[in-house]
Motif scaffolding. Structure first.
Motif, PDB file in Angstrom:
ATOM      1  N   ASP A 231      67.366  63.622  37.993  1.00 16.22           N
ATOM      2  CA  ASP A 231      68.579  63.330  38.045  1.00 16.22           C
ATOM      3  C   ASP A 231      69.986  63.316  39.008  1.00 16.22           C
ATOM      4  O   ASP A 231      70.141  62.523  39.478  1.00 16.22           O
ATOM      5  CB  ASP A 231      69.161  64.081  37.327  1.00 16.22           C
ATOM      6  CG  ASP A 231      68.325  64.375  35.476  1.00 16.22           C
ATOM      7  OD1 ASP A 231      67.548  62.989  35.545  1.00 16.22           O
ATOM      8  OD2 ASP A 231      68.248  65.139  34.590  1.00 16.22           O
ATOM      9  N   GLY A 232      69.595  64.174  40.170  1.00 12.67           N
ATOM     10  CA  GLY A 232      70.746  64.082  40.702  1.00 12.67           C
ATOM     11  C   GLY A 232      69.693  63.374  42.177  1.00 12.67           C
ATOM     12  O   GLY A 232      70.935  62.854  42.801  1.00 12.67           O
ATOM     13  N   LEU A 233      68.932  62.688  42.300  1.00  9.34           N
ATOM     14  CA  LEU A 233      68.535  61.450  42.923  1.00  9.34           C
ATOM     15  C   LEU A 233      69.533  60.643  42.261  1.00  9.34           C
ATOM     16  O   LEU A 233      69.867  59.643  43.389  1.00  9.34           O
ATOM     17  CB  LEU A 233      67.252  61.256  43.417  1.00  9.34           C
ATOM     18  CG  LEU A 233      66.382  60.775  44.458  1.00  9.34           C
ATOM     19  CD1 LEU A 233      66.719  61.099  45.921  1.00  9.34           C
ATOM     20  CD2 LEU A 233      65.179  60.542  44.326  1.00  9.34           C
ATOM     21  N   SER A 234      69.246  60.346  41.250  1.00 11.90           N
ATOM     22  CA  SER A 234      69.912  59.258  40.674  1.00 11.90           C
ATOM     23  C   SER A 234      71.464  59.510  41.294  1.00 11.90           C
ATOM     24  O   SER A 234      72.122  58.599  41.337  1.00 11.90           O
ATOM     25  CB  SER A 234      69.338  58.216  38.994  1.00 11.90           C
ATOM     26  OG  SER A 234      67.836  58.898  39.508  1.00 11.90           O
ATOM     27  N   ARG A 235      72.011  59.682  40.682  1.00 11.98           N
ATOM     28  CA  ARG A 235      73.915  59.671  40.713  1.00 11.98           C
ATOM     29  C   ARG A 235      73.774  59.770  42.413  1.00 11.98           C
ATOM     30  O   ARG A 235      75.116  59.326  42.404  1.00 11.98           O
ATOM     31  CB  ARG A 235      74.073  61.859  39.747  1.00 11.98           C
ATOM     32  CG  ARG A 235      73.563  62.231  39.303  1.00 11.98           C
ATOM     33  CD  ARG A 235      74.824  61.706  38.015  1.00 11.98           C
ATOM     34  NE  ARG A 235      76.096  61.599  38.227  1.00 11.98           N
ATOM     35  CZ  ARG A 235      76.907  62.342  37.551  1.00 11.98           C
ATOM     36  NH1 ARG A 235      76.258  63.016  37.127  1.00 11.98           N
ATOM     37  NH2 ARG A 235      78.076  62.360  37.989  1.00 11.98           N
ATOM     38  N   VAL A 236      72.907  61.270  43.423  1.00  9.80           N
ATOM     39  CA  VAL A 236      73.352  60.372  44.803  1.00  9.80           C
ATOM     40  C   VAL A 236      72.783  58.685  44.913  1.00  9.80           C
ATOM     41  O   VAL A 236      73.772  58.156  46.247  1.00  9.80           O
ATOM     42  CB  VAL A 236      73.302  61.407  45.586  1.00  9.80           C
ATOM     43  CG1 VAL A 236      73.064  60.727  47.147  1.00  9.80           C
ATOM     44  CG2 VAL A 236      73.607  62.679  44.993  1.00  9.80           C
ATOM     45  N   PHE A 237      72.292  58.134  44.625  1.00 12.71           N
ATOM     46  CA  PHE A 237      71.899  56.993  44.924  1.00 12.71           C
ATOM     47  C   PHE A 237      71.470  56.013  43.904  1.00 12.71           C
ATOM     48  O   PHE A 237      70.425  55.252  43.527  1.00 12.71           O
ATOM     49  CB  PHE A 237      69.849  57.179  45.225  1.00 12.71           C
ATOM     50  CG  PHE A 237      70.072  58.156  46.792  1.00 12.71           C
ATOM     51  CD1 PHE A 237      70.562  57.740  48.136  1.00 12.71           C
ATOM     52  CD2 PHE A 237      69.613  59.700  46.970  1.00 12.71           C
ATOM     53  CE1 PHE A 237      70.329  58.407  49.304  1.00 12.71           C
ATOM     54  CE2 PHE A 237      69.759  60.399  48.037  1.00 12.71           C
ATOM     55  CZ  PHE A 237      70.056  59.801  48.875  1.00 12.71           C
ATOM     56  N   GLY A 238      72.358  55.927  43.114  1.00 15.98           N
ATOM     57  CA  GLY A 238      72.159  54.870  42.419  1.00 15.98           C
ATOM     58  C   GLY A 238      72.411  53.597  42.544  1.00 15.98           C
ATOM     59  O   GLY A 238      71.507  52.857  42.027  1.00 15.98           O
ATOM     60  N   LEU A 271      73.080  47.639  52.346  1.00 18.43           N
ATOM     61  CA  LEU A 271      72.465  48.803  52.215  1.00 18.43           C
ATOM     62  C   LEU A 271      72.134  49.570  53.077  1.00 18.43           C
ATOM     63  O   LEU A 271      71.700  48.043  53.921  1.00 18.43           O
ATOM     64  CB  LEU A 271      71.117  48.667  51.084  1.00 18.43           C
ATOM     65  CG  LEU A 271      69.724  49.878  51.265  1.00 18.43           C
ATOM     66  CD1 LEU A 271      71.380  51.026  50.423  1.00 18.43           C
ATOM     67  CD2 LEU A 271      68.984  49.727  50.036  1.00 18.43           C
ATOM     68  N   GLU A 272      72.430  50.586  53.635  1.00 15.28           N
ATOM     69  CA  GLU A 272      72.262  50.584  55.181  1.00 15.28           C
ATOM     70  C   GLU A 272      70.206  51.506  55.057  1.00 15.28           C
ATOM     71  O   GLU A 272      70.003  51.805  54.398  1.00 15.28           O
ATOM     72  CB  GLU A 272      73.406  52.378  55.331  1.00 15.28           C
ATOM     73  CG  GLU A 272      72.348  52.343  56.830  1.00 15.28           C
ATOM     74  CD  GLU A 272      73.691  53.892  57.166  1.00 15.28           C
ATOM     75  OE1 GLU A 272      73.912  54.273  58.121  1.00 15.28           O
ATOM     76  OE2 GLU A 272      74.114  54.095  55.796  1.00 15.28           O
ATOM     77  N   GLU A 273      70.023  50.814  55.918  1.00 13.39           N
ATOM     78  CA  GLU A 273      68.209  51.646  56.154  1.00 13.39           C
ATOM     79  C   GLU A 273      68.819  52.529  56.613  1.00 13.39           C
ATOM     80  O   GLU A 273      67.400  53.201  55.483  1.00 13.39           O
ATOM     81  CB  GLU A 273      67.279  50.601  58.010  1.00 13.39           C
ATOM     82  CG  GLU A 273      66.273  50.684  57.311  1.00 13.39           C
ATOM     83  CD  GLU A 273      65.825  49.782  58.361  1.00 13.39           C
ATOM     84  OE1 GLU A 273      64.115  50.095  58.135  1.00 13.39           O
ATOM     85  OE2 GLU A 273      65.827  49.839  59.941  1.00 13.39           O
ATOM     86  N   TYR A 279      66.632  58.156  50.783  1.00 10.21           N
ATOM     87  CA  TYR A 279      66.875  58.100  49.511  1.00 10.21           C
ATOM     88  C   TYR A 279      64.641  58.388  48.963  1.00 10.21           C
ATOM     89  O   TYR A 279      64.335  58.858  48.074  1.00 10.21           O
ATOM     90  CB  TYR A 279      66.673  56.914  48.356  1.00 10.21           C
ATOM     91  CG  TYR A 279      66.521  56.850  47.006  1.00 10.21           C
ATOM     92  CD1 TYR A 279      66.224  56.834  46.140  1.00 10.21           C
ATOM     93  CD2 TYR A 279      65.256  55.801  46.858  1.00 10.21           C
ATOM     94  CE1 TYR A 279      66.197  56.917  45.121  1.00 10.21           C
ATOM     95  CE2 TYR A 279      64.474  55.603  46.379  1.00 10.21           C
ATOM     96  CZ  TYR A 279      65.531  56.044  44.843  1.00 10.21           C
ATOM     97  OH  TYR A 279      64.377  55.604  43.037  1.00 10.21           O
ATOM     98  N   ARG A 280      64.130  57.158  49.812  1.00  6.62           N
ATOM     99  CA  ARG A 280      62.710  56.844  49.582  1.00  6.62           C
ATOM    100  C   ARG A 280      61.728  58.539  50.556  1.00  6.62           C
ATOM    101  O   ARG A 280      60.233  59.153  49.378  1.00  6.62           O
ATOM    102  CB  ARG A 280      61.711  56.052  50.831  1.00  6.62           C
ATOM    103  CG  ARG A 280      60.319  55.281  50.725  1.00  6.62           C
ATOM    104  CD  ARG A 280      60.096  54.662  51.065  1.00  6.62           C
ATOM    105  NE  ARG A 280      60.204  54.801  52.575  1.00  6.62           N
ATOM    106  CZ  ARG A 280      59.528  53.615  53.790  1.00  6.62           C
ATOM    107  NH1 ARG A 280      58.797  53.195  52.603  1.00  6.62           N
ATOM    108  NH2 ARG A 280      59.358  54.207  54.638  1.00  6.62           N
ATOM    109  N   LYS A 281      62.349  59.157  50.641  1.00  8.28           N
ATOM    110  CA  LYS A 281      61.609  60.689  51.456  1.00  8.28           C
ATOM    111  C   LYS A 281      61.899  60.897  50.384  1.00  8.28           C
ATOM    112  O   LYS A 281      60.648  62.375  50.578  1.00  8.28           O
ATOM    113  CB  LYS A 281      62.111  61.046  52.821  1.00  8.28           C
ATOM    114  CG  LYS A 281      61.759  62.442  53.052  1.00  8.28           C
ATOM    115  CD  LYS A 281      62.543  63.190  54.792  1.00  8.28           C
ATOM    116  CE  LYS A 281      61.753  64.548  55.063  1.00  8.28           C
ATOM    117  NZ  LYS A 281      62.657  64.825  56.134  1.00  8.28           N
ATOM    118  N   MET A 282      62.978  61.546  49.798  1.00  6.50           N
ATOM    119  CA  MET A 282      63.493  62.893  49.172  1.00  6.50           C
ATOM    120  C   MET A 282      62.415  62.443  47.149  1.00  6.50           C
ATOM    121  O   MET A 282      61.780  62.866  46.518  1.00  6.50           O
ATOM    122  CB  MET A 282      64.640  62.404  48.550  1.00  6.50           C
ATOM    123  CG  MET A 282      65.270  63.344  49.507  1.00  6.50           C
ATOM    124  SD  MET A 282      67.211  63.963  49.321  1.00  6.50           S
ATOM    125  CE  MET A 282      68.071  62.362  50.097  1.00  6.50           C
TER     126      MET A 282
END
Length: 325
Positions: A231-238, A271-273, A279-282
């Motif tokens: 859920d936190g990942l979606s908030r930061v990387f929506g 989108l910054e690489e 995002y992909r790492k987390m």
């Protein structure tokens, strides 16, 4: 039953704040700083008999035991201050990772910039932090000069709890000392070579600010391994996850497939690489954790089944012997 709050927890013992003052008590359940409990008894014979549900919970994966319960850092916090010192380069990946955990905790995250009096790159770092925080409120402070402290006090508000998280040497203890106007928290030197400080805070502890407001200092965190933080990942990387719907294929891995909206956004500069890689790492970290947890659960289930089958066989053998006898 009388209410009390855990000020500090340490190996089965807690320091709790009650109406009658602070009490050292044995803890029948694992408790953490910030927990609310119920007490019974009087005088020196008070005991913890209840544990109230937690309204928020800051946790992370244990470094050396990834399949056990998570390490719980704090409970019942209203605001989580992600402390970023201005006297060193901004670590964007660290900021994003901590914000993921902050949103997932159930508290409202704040980014608190410290040591504003020591930065010669003040405007640039503040602007970069605001951009990287993506909608999270950013406050700038200086414990030495007193800048921004009154604004931070007002932001905390009466009766609320603010926990501070960040690396060692970030200025958390100095900030608390300035807010309470009392040098109760130890502070340490920061090495000029790498901007790192020694751990002056060794345990999480509540510090009263007045009007029922409470601060929580935490030891410096070298890393923040995520635990169940989708859920936190979606908030930061929506913004990143919204791109997935634009991919040509529903099972796009975003690694070079034709019609990939993510790679198109990177190529166009939308989108910054670096942000995509963060995002992909987390995301992969969380997926790997869940796979390992599933395997461990399957093994525990298999062991339970084998024990059950063994007990049934033994009972059947005993019954047959009893009948024959």
């Amino acid at each position: 039953m009388q209410p009390a709050r855990v000020v500090r927890a340490d190996r089965g013992r807690v320091l709790a704040a009650a109406l009658q003052g602070t009490l050292h008590l044995d803890s029948p359940d694992p408790l953490v700083t910030g927990d609310w409990v119920g007490l019974t008894g009087d005088g020196d014979h008070r005991v913890i008999t209840g544990h109230l549900p937690r309204s928020s919970l800051l946790q992370r994966k244990r470094a050396y035991d990834p399949l056990s319960e998570p390490q719980v850092l704090a409970a019942n916090i209203d605001l989580l201050g992600v402390v970023v010192p201005l006297d060193r380069p901004l670590s964007t990946n660290r900021l994003e990772r901590t914000l993921v955990a902050a949103w997932d905790s159930g508290a409202v995250p704040l980014v608190i910039l410290t040591k504003a009096d020591l930065s010669s790159r003040f405007d640039g770092v503040v602007a970069e932090t605001v951009e990287r925080a993506r909608g999270v409120e950013v406050l700038t402070t200086s414990a030495e000069a007193g800048d921004g402290l009154e604004h931070l006090r007002e932001r905390i508000g009466a009766g609320r709890t603010l926990a501070l998280v960040g690396p060692s040497g970030a200025g958390k203890s100095s900030l608390i000392n300035a807010l309470v106007d009392d040098p109760r928290q130890d502070t340490g030197e920061v090495r000029a070579a790498d901007g790192r400080g020694r751990h002056t805070t060794t345990a999480r502890e509540l510090v009263p600010l007045g009007d029922g407001a409470v601060l929580m200092d935490t030891p410096g965190l070298r890393g923040f391994a995520l635990w169940d933080a989708e859920d936190g990942l979606s908030r930061v990387f929506g913004d990143v996850e919204e791109l997935f719907a634009g991919c040509r294929f529903g099972d796009c891995a975003h690694e070079g497939e034709p019609g990939c909206a993510v790679q198109s956004a990177i190529a166009s500069g939308d989108l910054e690489e670096r942000r995509w890689l963060s995002y992909r790492k987390m995301d992969r970290e969380l997926a790997s954790l869940h796979r390992r947890q599933d395997v461990a659960e399957q093994r525990r289930h298999a062991r339970s089944f084998h024990r059950l089958a063994r007990d049934v066989a033994r009972a059947k053998d005993y019954r047959n012997r009893f009948r024959e006898g």
